[in-house]
Write a protein that holds these residues in place. Structure first.
Motif, PDB file in Angstrom:
ATOM      1  N   GLN A 145       0.877  -1.172   0.000  1.00 24.13           N
ATOM      2  CA  GLN A 145       0.000   0.000   0.000  1.00 24.13           C
ATOM      3  C   GLN A 145       0.906   1.210   0.000  1.00 24.13           C
ATOM      4  OE1 GLN A 145      -1.908  -0.948   3.778  1.00 24.13           O
ATOM      5  NE2 GLN A 145      -3.833  -0.498   2.742  1.00 24.13           N
ATOM      6  N   SER A 146       0.493   2.243  -0.675  1.00 25.25           N
ATOM      7  CA  SER A 146       1.340   3.420  -0.684  1.00 25.25           C
ATOM      8  C   SER A 146       0.473   4.668  -0.754  1.00 25.25           C
ATOM      9  CB  SER A 146       2.284   3.340  -1.873  1.00 25.25           C
ATOM     10  OG  SER A 146       3.151   4.429  -1.843  1.00 25.25           O
ATOM     11  N   ARG A 147       1.001   5.747  -0.260  1.00 26.12           N
ATOM     12  CA  ARG A 147       0.213   6.975  -0.200  1.00 26.12           C
ATOM     13  C   ARG A 147       1.060   8.175  -0.587  1.00 26.12           C
ATOM     14  NH1 ARG A 147      -3.296   9.133   4.749  1.00 26.12           N
ATOM     15  NH2 ARG A 147      -4.777   8.069   3.426  1.00 26.12           N
ATOM     16  N   LYS A 148       0.475   9.049  -1.383  1.00 28.93           N
ATOM     17  CA  LYS A 148       1.124  10.320  -1.719  1.00 28.93           C
ATOM     18  C   LYS A 148       0.300  11.446  -1.103  1.00 28.93           C
ATOM     19  CE  LYS A 148       3.749   8.006  -4.635  1.00 28.93           C
ATOM     20  NZ  LYS A 148       5.161   7.728  -4.333  1.00 28.93           N
ATOM     21  N   LEU A 149       0.989  12.503  -0.691  1.00 25.49           N
ATOM     22  CA  LEU A 149       0.305  13.650  -0.093  1.00 25.49           C
ATOM     23  C   LEU A 149       0.357  14.809  -1.078  1.00 25.49           C
ATOM     24  CD1 LEU A 149       2.086  13.403   3.382  1.00 25.49           C
ATOM     25  CD2 LEU A 149      -0.156  12.483   2.780  1.00 25.49           C
ATOM     26  N   VAL A 150      -0.776  15.463  -1.262  1.00 19.85           N
ATOM     27  CA  VAL A 150      -0.830  16.553  -2.241  1.00 19.85           C
ATOM     28  C   VAL A 150      -1.354  17.833  -1.591  1.00 19.85           C
ATOM     29  CG1 VAL A 150      -1.815  17.333  -4.445  1.00 19.85           C
ATOM     30  CG2 VAL A 150      -1.327  14.896  -4.090  1.00 19.85           C
ATOM     31  N   PHE A 151      -0.600  18.904  -1.775  1.00 19.00           N
ATOM     32  CA  PHE A 151      -1.066  20.217  -1.326  1.00 19.00           C
ATOM     33  C   PHE A 151      -1.351  21.043  -2.574  1.00 19.00           C
ATOM     34  CE2 PHE A 151       1.466  18.573   2.111  1.00 19.00           C
ATOM     35  CZ  PHE A 151       0.777  18.952   3.258  1.00 19.00           C
ATOM     36  N   ALA A 152      -2.620  21.321  -2.797  1.00 14.62           N
ATOM     37  CA  ALA A 152      -2.971  22.187  -3.928  1.00 14.62           C
ATOM     38  C   ALA A 152      -3.144  23.587  -3.360  1.00 14.62           C
ATOM     39  CB  ALA A 152      -4.258  21.686  -4.573  1.00 14.62           C
ATOM     40  N   LEU A 153      -2.138  24.420  -3.604  1.00 12.82           N
ATOM     41  CA  LEU A 153      -2.117  25.738  -2.964  1.00 12.82           C
ATOM     42  C   LEU A 153      -2.619  26.814  -3.915  1.00 12.82           C
ATOM     43  CD1 LEU A 153       1.406  25.519  -1.237  1.00 12.82           C
ATOM     44  CD2 LEU A 153      -0.831  24.833  -0.333  1.00 12.82           C
ATOM     45  N   PRO A 154      -3.090  27.931  -3.354  1.00 13.08           N
ATOM     46  CA  PRO A 154      -3.548  29.032  -4.209  1.00 13.08           C
ATOM     47  C   PRO A 154      -2.399  29.592  -5.044  1.00 13.08           C
ATOM     48  CG  PRO A 154      -4.094  29.422  -1.887  1.00 13.08           C
ATOM     49  CD  PRO A 154      -3.193  28.244  -1.926  1.00 13.08           C
ATOM     50  N   GLY A 155      -2.756  30.312  -6.105  1.00 10.26           N
ATOM     51  CA  GLY A 155      -1.735  30.783  -7.049  1.00 10.26           C
ATOM     52  C   GLY A 155      -0.943  31.984  -6.587  1.00 10.26           C
ATOM     53  N   ASN A 156      -1.570  32.837  -5.784  1.00  7.05           N
ATOM     54  CA  ASN A 156      -0.825  34.031  -5.392  1.00  7.05           C
ATOM     55  C   ASN A 156       0.372  33.646  -4.544  1.00  7.05           C
ATOM     56  OD1 ASN A 156      -1.748  36.532  -6.488  1.00  7.05           O
ATOM     57  ND2 ASN A 156      -3.719  36.085  -5.501  1.00  7.05           N
ATOM     58  N   PRO A 157       1.549  34.200  -4.886  1.00  9.17           N
ATOM     59  CA  PRO A 157       2.797  33.749  -4.258  1.00  9.17           C
ATOM     60  C   PRO A 157       2.792  33.825  -2.732  1.00  9.17           C
ATOM     61  CG  PRO A 157       3.240  35.246  -6.076  1.00  9.17           C
ATOM     62  CD  PRO A 157       1.766  35.213  -5.921  1.00  9.17           C
ATOM     63  N   VAL A 158       2.230  34.898  -2.176  1.00 13.53           N
ATOM     64  CA  VAL A 158       2.264  35.028  -0.716  1.00 13.53           C
ATOM     65  C   VAL A 158       1.414  33.928  -0.077  1.00 13.53           C
ATOM     66  CG1 VAL A 158       1.713  36.519   1.241  1.00 13.53           C
ATOM     67  CG2 VAL A 158       2.699  37.496  -0.834  1.00 13.53           C
ATOM     68  N   SER A 159       0.247  33.665  -0.652  1.00 12.07           N
ATOM     69  CA  SER A 159      -0.611  32.602  -0.110  1.00 12.07           C
ATOM     70  C   SER A 159       0.125  31.273  -0.194  1.00 12.07           C
ATOM     71  CB  SER A 159      -1.905  32.474  -0.912  1.00 12.07           C
ATOM     72  OG  SER A 159      -2.434  33.730  -1.185  1.00 12.07           O
ATOM     73  N   ALA A 160       0.749  31.010  -1.342  1.00 11.60           N
ATOM     74  CA  ALA A 160       1.442  29.732  -1.536  1.00 11.60           C
ATOM     75  C   ALA A 160       2.574  29.589  -0.525  1.00 11.60           C
ATOM     76  CB  ALA A 160       1.974  29.644  -2.961  1.00 11.60           C
ATOM     77  N   SER A 161       3.297  30.670  -0.307  1.00 11.32           N
ATOM     78  CA  SER A 161       4.429  30.612   0.609  1.00 11.32           C
ATOM     79  C   SER A 161       3.968  30.434   2.054  1.00 11.32           C
ATOM     80  CB  SER A 161       5.250  31.898   0.461  1.00 11.32           C
ATOM     81  OG  SER A 161       6.226  31.951   1.455  1.00 11.32           O
ATOM     82  N   VAL A 162       2.957  31.198   2.462  1.00 13.57           N
ATOM     83  CA  VAL A 162       2.471  31.121   3.845  1.00 13.57           C
ATOM     84  C   VAL A 162       1.898  29.723   4.127  1.00 13.57           C
ATOM     85  CG1 VAL A 162       0.677  31.995   5.416  1.00 13.57           C
ATOM     86  CG2 VAL A 162       2.097  33.596   4.144  1.00 13.57           C
ATOM     87  N   CYS A 163       1.141  29.175   3.169  1.00 15.96           N
ATOM     88  CA  CYS A 163       0.547  27.853   3.396  1.00 15.96           C
ATOM     89  C   CYS A 163       1.615  26.763   3.403  1.00 15.96           C
ATOM     90  CB  CYS A 163      -0.527  27.551   2.352  1.00 15.96           C
ATOM     91  SG  CYS A 163      -1.929  28.636   2.581  1.00 15.96           S
ATOM     92  N   THR A 164       2.665  26.944   2.610  1.00 12.99           N
ATOM     93  CA  THR A 164       3.774  25.995   2.652  1.00 12.99           C
ATOM     94  C   THR A 164       4.391  26.007   4.039  1.00 12.99           C
ATOM     95  OG1 THR A 164       4.190  26.284   0.311  1.00 12.99           O
ATOM     96  CG2 THR A 164       6.010  25.404   1.599  1.00 12.99           C
ATOM     97  N   GLU A 165       4.605  27.209   4.552  1.00 14.81           N
ATOM     98  CA  GLU A 165       5.206  27.343   5.879  1.00 14.81           C
ATOM     99  C   GLU A 165       4.295  26.729   6.948  1.00 14.81           C
ATOM    100  OE1 GLU A 165       8.214  28.572   6.491  1.00 14.81           O
ATOM    101  OE2 GLU A 165       8.038  28.428   8.669  1.00 14.81           O
ATOM    102  N   LEU A 166       3.009  27.038   6.879  1.00 17.53           N
ATOM    103  CA  LEU A 166       2.097  26.605   7.941  1.00 17.53           C
ATOM    104  C   LEU A 166       1.785  25.118   7.909  1.00 17.53           C
ATOM    105  CD1 LEU A 166      -0.623  29.427   8.086  1.00 17.53           C
ATOM    106  CD2 LEU A 166       1.044  28.835   9.838  1.00 17.53           C
ATOM    107  N   LEU A 167       1.609  24.562   6.708  1.00 12.65           N
ATOM    108  CA  LEU A 167       1.135  23.182   6.620  1.00 12.65           C
ATOM    109  C   LEU A 167       2.184  22.202   6.095  1.00 12.65           C
ATOM    110  CD1 LEU A 167      -2.406  23.874   5.105  1.00 12.65           C
ATOM    111  CD2 LEU A 167      -1.843  23.476   7.496  1.00 12.65           C
TER     112      LEU A 167
END
Ligand code: AMP
Ligand code: MG
Length: 717
Positions: A372-394
């Motif tokens: 069994q195997s699992r991949k994790l996917v983060f589909a982040l918003p396009g605006n750079p600040v949102s993408a960066s903040v969500c990367t940091e937080l999650l």
């Protein structure tokens, strides 16, 4: 087999969840991914590897004999036998003072050992012809770090000795300086000024633990016990792919795309350079550039392409980050790509935060009879600040957990494993900081504001500590990358308005939590379970972030004094409570001692003037001879009467706090110790009442300041 797809959020809008809840979901699903991998090799013996910052997969133990591998001298001096000294000591102790003065403690020098020498031929068994006194005490000259030959068991520092050169038949000798004989005899015992084999690192001690992040001192420990860089097994770094989406994107560093692509409507792709480098600063993954996909590629094409990289047998990736195309617009196809095209399950699709609302988290599982195997996917918003903040937080806590794994017995159940993974996952270091200017709160969502921090030394009465102020990085628009520049943390601001924290503007001086951006913060000791951020999950758990403290001050006096006569009292109170940003006096009253004093005081405290104040101070000026005597000052005796009037009207009496206040006031002005302080809650526990004298008022206020958070925290909101 592809698992069944979950519904698209475009069809059925998903609930908007708080970030801490989203983080818990991410950590839970990450732990499940780790559970599927348990028992499989997740470590790789390293070759020519950079160890620093990586995580050890196994305990590394010091092989025998540990460190040092020889008995070595800590001083330049002479190696001696303590048994010789025992005999000498006995003799010396029996001597009278005159003999002691004449006594000489000397040793024949039988050899010299320098640092780096093998102990070679140095031994106390000398039979050559020059050896005239085979019964004489022997010593070997040794330098710092030199091997102490086996026949010796202590070192006498050179400072305590003098050298007697060879004299005719006699070998050179070392003699203890007469004034030092007594102390050398007393204090030289086995191992004095020596490091024994394995004394710094005994054999079998763990110099690097499984799960430990390799720091510079580990490099030293490995070197000391003789373990090579290639012998350390490291935890495998998760591979993280980053893909940008959008018809409008071009790559700035691709010469072939050139000026023609820079036509109106086109923008440079900043998310890949931003996120790939952000990920590489974490040290917990291998970032992989997956390029750009355009919206017009269509969801099937994109899904095929991503499936190929995701499940590649050799170079597959563990975590996928996409940016853009995840909102509700016509061209926002990424959720469809992951769900319909790749068989993913959506765990959340909207976050109660600004910036980053459309952030979507998906897992893609594959089962077969063997694995069994699992991949994790983060589909982040396009605006750079949102993408960066969500990367940091999650993403950052997720990668830290994936890399470090869950330390638990393989026999534990999946449930216990996951629970442990979530609870112990490391999250951002946190601190509280006060804002340096008013902030208009967002009425729709809590905000994660990028802030600069400033550390200030607070000098209290008997303790100093640091406090922090925070100022934001300018306009917080999610496209404005400049708002990330220099940011030291994310300040968590509550949602404003009546459906949020109850007020629209956070006033200058209010305190909020900040999640620190520091590059080492994820190796902090902050566990998810203990984090302040996690406590902000339920709106009703949101602490009541206080604006300025509002004070009501009642001055008790025996004449017709006016409020203005007591200006210095108000000033002292405000200054000691942290200045005008922290507290203001909203009600000032004078209550005269007369026949109906008790009723008046009672009515003032429970009546409308004190309706909205946080603290009521009842101040009883204490010294009749003080400069304000015309204003009708009263005595300590009256203070006691006031205390007797106040005690019955308290909803809760805080004796311990009253004692603290008294102590602190007395440390500033000893006369204050005579005063009967009262501290407690009034108005059905909605407000704190404090009665004190003007003597030592500053000390009293400082004590209160430290204790207030505990009391205010228990008040009815
Ligand atoms: P989307 O979520 O795709 O609608 O994107 C939201 C906004 O972010 C749009 O203004 C996009 O042009 C912008 N955007 C999306 N991806 C990127 C990127 N990789 N770099 C810079 N801006 C982007
Ligand atoms: Mg787009």
């Amino acid at each position: 087999m592809v698992s069944s797809a979950s519904p698209l959020k475009a069809n059925s809008p998903l609930p908007m969840i708080p970030v801490p809840q989203a983080l818990e979901t991410v950590l839970k699903e990450t732990s499940r991914a780790l559970w599927l991998k348990r028992g499989k090799t997740s470590s790789a013996p390293s070759s020519h590897q950079q160890l620093l910052g990586r995580v050890s997969a196994l305990d590394v133990k010091a092989p025998s004999p540990g460190y040092p591998n020889h008995n070595s001298s800590i001083m330049d001096g002479y190696a001696v036998k303590t048994s010789d000294l025992t005999t000498a000591r006995k003799k010396y102790d029996e001597m009278d003072e005159a003999h002691k003065e004449k006594y000489r403690l000397d040793f024949v020098i039988v050899g010299r050992v320098y640092a780096g020498d093998h102990d070679g031929d140095v031994s106390d068994e000398r039979n050559d012809s020059s050896w005239s006194d085979s019964n004489h005490r022997k010593a070997a000259y040794v330098t710092t770090g030199a091997v102490v030959p086996d026949c010796f068991d202590a070192v006498i520092p050179i400072e305590d000795t003098e050298y007697l050169p060879q004299n005719g038949e006699n070998l050179p000798k070392m003699q203890i300086i007469p004034s030092q004989v007594e102390s050398v005899l007393r204090f030289t015992t086995p191992s004095t000024w020596m490091r024994r084999i394995g004394c710094d690192i005994p054999p079998e001690s763990v110099v690097l633990s499984r799960g430990e992040t390799i720091q510079p001192m580990h490099m030293a420990l490995l070197a000391q016990v003789g373990i090579g860089v290639d012998e350390v097994s490291l935890k495998r770094l998760p591979r993280v792919g980053v893909v940008s989406t959008g018809n409008e994107l071009f790559t700035t560093y691709d010469a072939s795309s050139g000026a023609t692509r820079q036509s109106q409507g086109m923008i440079p792709d900043v998310n890949r350079p931003l996120l790939l480098s952000q990920l590489s600063t974490y040290g917990s993954c291998i970032p992989i550039d997956l390029g750009i996909v355009t919206d017009d590629d269509g969801f099937e094409t994109i899904a095929n392409r991503l499936n190929n990289v995701l499940w590649d047998e050799k170079e597959g990736i563990d975590v996928l980050i996409s940016t853009g195309g995840i909102s509700m617009g016509e061209k926002d196809i990424m959720e469809r790509v992951f769900v319909e095209g790749m068989g993913g399950n959506v765990h959340f699709g909207r976050l109660d935060m600004k910036p980053g609302k459309p952030t979507t988290f998906i897992t893609i599982d594959r089962d077969s009879t063997e694995w069994q195997s699992r991949k994790l996917v983060f589909a982040l918003p396009g605006n750079p600040v949102s993408a960066s903040v969500c990367t940091e937080l999650l993403v950052r806590p997720c990668l830290h957990l994936l890399h470090h794994g869950v330390e638990l017995s393989p026999r534990s159940s999946q449930e216990t494993f996951v629970e442990n993974g979530v609870r112990n996952a490391r999250v951002h270091e946190e601190l509280m900081a006060t804002i340096t200017s008013d902030i208009v709160l967002d009425q729709g969502r809590p905000e994660y504001r990028r802030v600069f921090l400033n550390r200030i030394l607070y000098k209290g009465c008997d303790q100093h500590h640091y406090t922090y102020t925070a100022s934001d990085t300018g306009v917080q628009r999610s496209s404005r990358v400049l708002s990330l520049r220099g940011a030291e943390g994310l300040m968590v601001l509550p949602r404003g308005g009546s459906s949020g924290c109850g007020y629209d503007i956070a006033r200058k001086g209010t305190e909020f939590p900040v999640l620190l951006y520091s590059s080492s913060s994820m190796s902090s000791e902050t566990r998810f379970e203990d984090s302040m951020h996690r406590g902000l999950w339920e709106p009703e758990q949101h602490p009541r972030f206080r604006q300025k403290l509002e004070l009501g001050v009642i001055i008790v006096c025996s004449s017709d004094a006016a409020v203005n006569d007591f200006q210095s009292i108000f000033t002292t109170l405000i200054t000691s409570l942290g200045g005008e940003n922290k507290a203001s006096v909203v009600q000032r009253l004078v209550c005269r001692i007369d026949d109906v004093f008790a009723q008046k005081l009672h009515a003032t405290i429970s009546g409308p003037p004190m309706e909205n104040v946080d603290i009521i101070f009842v101040i009883i000026p204490a010294d009749p001879r003080a400069k304000n005597k015309d204003s009708g000052l009263i005595s300590f005796k009256s203070g006691l009467e006031v205390a007797n009037i106040l005690c019955p009207i308290l909803s809760k009496n805080a004796h311990a706090m009253a004692l603290q206040v008294r102590k602190s006031a007395a440390s500033q002005d000893p006369l204050a110790a005579l005063f009967e302080n009262v501290v407690g809650t009034v108005r059905e526990n909605s407000c704190v009442l404090i009665a004190c004298s003007d003597r030592g008022l500053e000390g009293a206020a400082v004590a209160i300041k430290g204790l207030l958070p505990h009391v205010l925290g228990t008040l009815k909101v």
